[in-house]
Design a protein around this motif. Structure first.
Motif, mmCIF file in Angstrom:
data_model
loop_
_atom_site.group_PDB
_atom_site.id
_atom_site.type_symbol
_atom_site.label_atom_id
_atom_site.label_comp_id
_atom_site.label_asym_id
_atom_site.label_seq_id
_atom_site.Cartn_x
_atom_site.Cartn_y
_atom_site.Cartn_z
ATOM 1 N N ILE A 626 -50.846 12.611 82.382
ATOM 2 C CA ILE A 626 -50.211 13.326 81.257
ATOM 3 C C ILE A 626 -49.997 12.420 80.045
ATOM 4 N N ASP A 627 -49.420 11.220 80.249
ATOM 5 C CA ASP A 627 -49.132 10.319 79.113
ATOM 6 C C ASP A 627 -50.401 9.947 78.354
ATOM 7 N N ALA A 628 -51.454 9.612 79.096
ATOM 8 C CA ALA A 628 -52.721 9.224 78.456
ATOM 9 C C ALA A 628 -53.316 10.392 77.669
ATOM 10 N N LEU A 629 -53.267 11.582 78.241
ATOM 11 C CA LEU A 629 -53.820 12.773 77.575
ATOM 12 C C LEU A 629 -53.016 13.130 76.324
ATOM 13 N N VAL A 639 -57.584 18.918 71.166
ATOM 14 C CA VAL A 639 -58.088 18.534 72.493
ATOM 15 C C VAL A 639 -59.281 19.394 72.912
ATOM 16 N N ASP A 640 -59.978 19.945 71.922
ATOM 17 C CA ASP A 640 -61.118 20.823 72.237
ATOM 18 C C ASP A 640 -62.240 20.071 72.946
ATOM 19 N N GLU A 645 -60.353 21.106 82.781
ATOM 20 C CA GLU A 645 -59.358 20.613 83.752
ATOM 21 C C GLU A 645 -58.255 19.826 83.047
ATOM 22 N N TYR A 646 -58.662 18.932 82.109
ATOM 23 C CA TYR A 646 -57.686 18.105 81.394
ATOM 24 C C TYR A 646 -56.878 18.942 80.400
ATOM 25 N N ARG A 647 -57.526 19.926 79.789
ATOM 26 C CA ARG A 647 -56.801 20.806 78.853
ATOM 27 C C ARG A 647 -55.702 21.577 79.587
ATOM 28 N N LEU A 650 -52.655 19.422 80.176
ATOM 29 C CA LEU A 650 -51.810 19.314 78.978
ATOM 30 C C LEU A 650 -50.984 20.582 78.763
ATOM 31 N N GLU A 651 -51.608 21.738 78.976
ATOM 32 C CA GLU A 651 -50.894 23.022 78.795
ATOM 33 C C GLU A 651 -49.743 23.167 79.795
ATOM 34 N N GLU A 652 -49.968 22.685 81.024
ATOM 35 C CA GLU A 652 -48.950 22.850 82.079
ATOM 36 C C GLU A 652 -48.102 21.589 82.267
#
Length: 716
Positions: A626-629, A639-640, A645-647, A650-652
């Motif tokens: 989470i911190d890195a993202l 973040v497009d 998976e990574y998006r 971030l959303e959750e």
């Protein structure tokens, strides 16, 4: 129709027990009703409202604690005689306060529950039920587990006396005379019973029950069997149910269900259709609700829900509007009654302030005097230590009659403290002595002003047993503290259940020796939670348990000189073997121990653990990203370019962090359980495999289920 109720606080009595407040029948159709309440100072207070002020009708002298208060009288007449249970005695009073009955029962224990129907008196101590008719002993029954409440179906409808006992082992016991007619299994330990609609419904056979884990249900008790009608799960994770009543607060011709919980939540359920009840209204009080009643108390023609809290506050939620809204510039005229009420409240506050100043000065003078004797002020604490099935954690609830200042929690076994949403206290941890006999936990909770109730969540480790202590210090002078102890048992995460799956691969442990039924029962009580302390009647007994963390099961059957324990988890059998042999050695009893290990059970247990392990590993991996993202998101602006998976991480992110925070050390606990399973499997073969544990831990990171099972099998 929206429910709109206004809060009114009437008066405060002493600390109250469950079901100790009732409303006397009204003299007219819409007339106000008198309130009668008994407290733990032994005082019965009866009051009515006059010009918006509570006026005492009668008040008795202090005495032994009042455990129950019920209304009675001849059948088919107004029930306006007041009966109270204190110790092993039942006393009766008229509605004017004149005592007409003092009945000393033959019970050796204090009365815990009481029901009255005409000339019939039904009493329960912890395990004993007695039925008296005209104060003469008629029937007796010894229960297998603690009795929490009692009810009798209305005699005028069912034409026979049918008592129903709510017992701690998740069972309602239906009696006929001195015999058990049949048992009804319910989803949690029942704490309170009430007749549906106040009269048992059309048939008179319908009973509403509430459980200590917050579930609510309706059951029809027929002459030969029970018929479940509906049950409501505790989806909002609210407190246990302490009191239930039926009253038509919505004035729609159908009585609503009024429910009071031990976390201070008051609920009103309506029956909009013939199906399950629907929650229409809830209100949160700051402390547990010991009694609830529907009626007319404050003003003629205005119905209300009256609740009595643990510390003795009598609070009404009335249909009378307590405030009016005015437009801008509109003059708001107060009625003469309201003006006089405000004036009297101001005078009362000033008088109390003067009284407090006077008492404080008097205390300061006496504390500096050389001849003064200091006495420790006593205060009541309502505590509850229960295992929650949903998250395999223990809930410790501490409720004090005065505001709590500090609670210090100390444990001599490793436990995890989990976050509680409702908890607003500031917690600080102290470094502990790592010595085996020293402290494993030392945490201090500093409470905010006027906090009288604190809930803590604790997760223990099976196989590690000892004592958890809570030091409770209220905001009183001089400073005093009370200590409460709670046993963390060897198989602390096991919970009683009605039945188990006999098709699972089971391991067996058999003990034989010169021990009595009471001795082996005391060992089982020491090892497992929710087992009655009193030795059950009969020659043998069987208990079923389920592990709330893993879902594994345990069957315990024992009699004089023999005990048999079966589980699909080898670690459970290993813990029992170690603890039971240690307890027998303490009493100098020789045990012949034999065991039958089913190799298939290891594979089965790993299959139960692995989905939880996989989920926790994935959760930990997401949280670490989470911190890195988020840093990438700040630098790049959007973040497009990230993979879906990574998006989604971030959303959750907030939900993931909250879930991870609520379950500290969850992954470590699972690693520990798999390691214990590995060691225990080979311990029964007489092989020490502790040297292979580092290899196992390396394998566990991102390990597939088949590889894990293969490692267990290859190690042999």
């Amino acid at each position: 129709m929206e429910v709109s109720l206004s809060r009114v606080d009437y008066l405060q009595v002493g600390v109250t027990a469950q079901k100790t407040m009732r409303l006397l029948p009204a003299s007219g159709r819409r007339a106000t009703q008198k309130v009668v309440v008994g407290d733990q100072d032994g005082v019965i207070t009866c009051f009515g409202m006059k010009k918006g002020e509570p006026v005492t009708v009668f008040k008795t002298l202090p005495g032994p604690k009042i455990a129950r208060l019920e209304l009675g009288g001849a059948l088919n007449t107004p029930q306006e005689k007041v009966f109270v249970a204190t110790g092993s005695e039942v006393r009766g009073f008229t509605k004017r306060g004149k005592q007409f009955l003092s009945f000393e029962t033959n019970l050796t224990e204090d009365i815990k529950a009481m029901h009255i129907s005409g000339a019939d008196l039904f009493l329960c101590a912890s395990y004993i039920y007695n039925h008296y008719c005209d104060c003469k002993d008629k029937h007796y029954y010894l229960s297998r587990d603690k009795i929490n409440d009692i009810l009798c179906l209305p005699v005028d409808k069912v034409n026979c006396i049918t008592p129903v006992l709510a017992c701690q082992d998740r069972v309602l016991r239906v009696l006929q005379g001195s015999d058990l007619l049949y048992e009804v299994e319910v989803p949690g330990p029942p704490t309170v019973l009430a007749l549906n609609n106040g009269d048992g419904g059309d048939s008179g056979e319908e009973i509403v029950y509430g459980t200590s884990d917050g579930k609510l249900g309706l059951i029809q008790i027929t002459g030969s069997a029970s018929v479940p009608k509906w049950d409501i799960d505790n989806e909002k994770k609210r407190g246990g149910i302490l009191c239930i009543d039926s009253f038509d607060i919505l004035r729609d011709g159908v009585k609503e269900l009024l429910v009071g919980r031990d976390d201070g939540v008051l609920e009103i359920y309506s029956f909009e259709s013939a199906d399950d009840p629907v929650l229409r209204y809830d209100y949160v009080l700051s402390e547990s609700i010991s009694s609830i009643q529907g009626g007319c108390v404050g003003k003629d023609g205005y119905d209300e829900v009256l609740a009595c809290t643990y510390s003795g506050w009598l609070t009404g939620l009335t249909t009378e509007l307590a405030y009016r809204e005015g437009g801008s510039g509109e003059e708001l005229k107060l009625s003469q009654e309201m003006q006089s009420k405000i004036s009297s409240l101001r005078n009362e506050v000033e008088h109390l302030q003067m009284k407090v100043l006077g008492e404080r000065e008097k205390y300061q003078q006496s504390s500096q005097s050389s001849s003064a004797v200091s006495s420790v002020p006593a205060f009541s604490v309502n505590d509850k230590f229960t295992l929650n099935k949903d998250d395999a954690s223990y809930s410790l609830i501490l409720e004090v009659q005065a505001a709590i200042d500090i609670i210090l929690v100390q444990s001599d076994v490793p436990v995890d403290l989990l976050d509680v949403d409702k908890n607003s206290a500031v917690v600080s941890f102290s470094n502990c002595d790592s010595d085996p006999n020293g402290n494993c936990l030392l945490a201090t909770y500093r409470c905010q002003a006027n906090t009288t109730r604190l809930e803590l969540k604790i997760r223990s480790i099976e196989g590690r047993y000892g004592t958890l202590q809570a030091y409770v210090t209220p905001r009183t002078q001089p400073k005093t503290c009370q200590v409460y102890q709670y046993q963390i048992k060897p198989l602390s995460l096991h919970q009683r259940t009605h039945s188990i799956d006999h098709d699972r691969p089971m391991n067996a442990l058999v003990l034989k020796g010169q021990f009595s039924f009471a001795e082996i029962h005391s060992w089982v009580v020491f090892c497992l939670p929710e087992v009655p302390e009193r030795t059950p009647p009969g020659e043998s007994v069987t208990f079923y348990f389920q592990n709330t963390f893993l879902g594994t099961q345990l069957e315990s059957t024992y009699r004089i000189g023999e005990g048999c324990f079966k589980s699909d988890n080898i670690s459970t059998i290993s813990i029992l073997k170690d603890v039971l042999s240690k307890e027998a050695t303490k009493r100098k009893i020789n045990l012949n121990i034999s065991f039958d290990i089913n190799e298939e059970s290891v594979r089965h247990t790993l299959k139960l653990i692995h989905p939880k392990l996989e989920y926790q590993q994935l959760l930990a991996k997401k949280v670490h990203l989470i911190d890195a993202l988020r840093e990438l998101q700040v630098q790049e602006g959007n973040v497009d370019f990230l993979v879906p998976e990574y998006r989604s991480i971030l959303e959750e992110a907030d939900q993931l962090l909250e879930e991870y925070k609520k379950q500290p050390a969850h992954l470590e606990r699972l690693y520990g359980m798999i390691t214990d399973l590995f060691i225990d499997k080979f311990k029964f073969r007489g092989t020490n495999v502790k040297s292979k544990v580092p290899l196992l831990l390396e394998l566990l990171d991102g390990c597939e289920q088949d590889r894990l099972i293969a490692f267990f099998e290859a190690a042999s």
